[in-house]
Design a protein around this motif. Structure first.
Motif, PDB file in Angstrom:
ATOM      1  N   ARG A 139      45.828   5.358 -77.832  1.00 29.66           N
ATOM      2  CA  ARG A 139      45.532   5.813 -76.660  1.00 29.66           C
ATOM      3  C   ARG A 139      45.023   5.023 -75.367  1.00 29.66           C
ATOM      4  O   ARG A 139      44.146   4.139 -75.777  1.00 29.66           O
ATOM      5  CB  ARG A 139      44.706   6.970 -76.803  1.00 29.66           C
ATOM      6  CG  ARG A 139      44.945   8.264 -77.321  1.00 29.66           C
ATOM      7  CD  ARG A 139      44.002   9.243 -77.397  1.00 29.66           C
ATOM      8  NE  ARG A 139      44.357  10.669 -77.852  1.00 29.66           N
ATOM      9  CZ  ARG A 139      43.575  11.598 -78.413  1.00 29.66           C
ATOM     10  NH1 ARG A 139      42.209  11.592 -77.888  1.00 29.66           N
ATOM     11  NH2 ARG A 139      43.965  12.645 -78.655  1.00 29.66           N
ATOM     12  N   ALA A 196      42.657   4.432 -72.853  1.00 25.85           N
ATOM     13  CA  ALA A 196      41.198   5.105 -72.525  1.00 25.85           C
ATOM     14  C   ALA A 196      40.256   4.161 -71.647  1.00 25.85           C
ATOM     15  O   ALA A 196      40.360   3.026 -71.585  1.00 25.85           O
ATOM     16  CB  ALA A 196      40.576   5.057 -73.866  1.00 25.85           C
ATOM     17  N   ALA A 247      38.223   8.345 -78.199  1.00 28.46           N
ATOM     18  CA  ALA A 247      39.373   8.373 -78.863  1.00 28.46           C
ATOM     19  C   ALA A 247      39.191   7.571 -80.423  1.00 28.46           C
ATOM     20  O   ALA A 247      39.703   7.941 -81.123  1.00 28.46           O
ATOM     21  CB  ALA A 247      40.195   7.152 -78.122  1.00 28.46           C
ATOM     22  N   SER A 259      41.909   2.683 -79.300  1.00 27.65           N
ATOM     23  CA  SER A 259      41.780   2.723 -77.974  1.00 27.65           C
ATOM     24  C   SER A 259      42.074   1.636 -77.379  1.00 27.65           C
ATOM     25  O   SER A 259      41.949   0.716 -77.724  1.00 27.65           O
ATOM     26  CB  SER A 259      40.285   2.979 -77.632  1.00 27.65           C
ATOM     27  OG  SER A 259      39.334   2.017 -77.790  1.00 27.65           O
TER      28      SER A 259
END
Ligand code: MN
Length: 247
Positions: A172, A174, A216, A223
């Protein structure tokens, strides 16, 4: 592809050796890393004492300075022209405000400062026992992370959830969250009766912040945070200028 590697845990640290093995499958690797642990030195640069470089093994140089010193010497004395700087793999998270204290992240920020795409990579557990198990996972992930690093001007901070919590759920983008150390100071006496202090504490809190690196990793995702080195709070600039201008 030419990789320049550093870390803040020292040239013997298992995470650096895992990262070197992963990078060597994609290109040429040169390592310039601190000779001993320098965790928590942030972006310190050594200006008031000499620095030494010593060959650790072919293509690996140990420096008695900080991660920033290592990157600086690699670029401006060894004249390496890496395509990418990799810093890590740090044993322990660099989430939220850890970024401000971290030597690992500083290694990547120093690379980015000299316009080299740079990645800092941290494994969010202080145990180094299972570091080797990260190798096949990073084999898969590094090409994508390199594309991210090469797509933008700053450094990219990557945090891997602890491998002992099970398979990662994904990856992700982030923002920096908050990671707050306990405001605990341990005060004791040394064997000669003089006081010493140990700061930081073991208890670390991560407030729930939607979209943050902390969330995350807590949720089992890798992340990926693009970092800039401009700490200016731009939205405050005008207000400060107005205050300065008022009688
Ligand atoms: Mn470290």
């Amino acid at each position: 592809m030419r990789f320049l590697l550093t870390n803040d845990d020292g040239i013997h640290a298992p995470g650096l050796h895992v990262l070197a093995r992963v990078a060597a499958k994609l290109g040429e690797v040169v390592v310039v890393a601190p000779d001993t642990e320098r965790s928590g030195v942030s972006h310190a640069i050594t200006l008031y004492k000499p620095l030494r470089l010593r060959e650790f093994q072919p293509g690996w140089l140990a420096c008695d300075g900080t991660p920033t010193d290592c990157i600086y010497l690699a670029l401006h004395h060894l004249n390496l022209q890496p395509d990418v700087v990799l810093s890590g793999i740090n044993p322990g998270p660099n989430l939220g405000h850890d970024v401000l204290y971290s030597g690992t992240v500083a290694g990547a920020l120093e690379g980015a400062h000299w316009r080299v795409p740079s990645l800092a990579i941290s494994h969010c557990t202080s145990s180094e026992d299972r570091m080797a198990e990260l190798e096949p996972l990073l084999d898969q992930m590094l090409p994508m992370l390199l594309r991210v690093a090469q797509s933008q001007a700053g450094a990219v901070n990557v945090n891997l959830p602890p491998i002992d919590r099970g398979p990662w759920r994904g990856i992700r983008a982030a923002r920096m969250g908050h990671r707050l150390y306990a405001n605990e100071v341990i005060a004791r006496n040394d064997p000669r009766g003089r006081a010493y202090y140990w700061i930081g504490g073991a208890d670390v809190k991560m407030p729930d912040i939607e979209g943050s690196d902390c969330n995350a990793v807590r949720d089992g995702y890798v992340s990926v945070t693009p970092l800039g080195d401009d700490l200016t709070r731009h939205r405050e600039l005008e207000r400060v200028a107005d205050l300065l201008a008022s009688p």
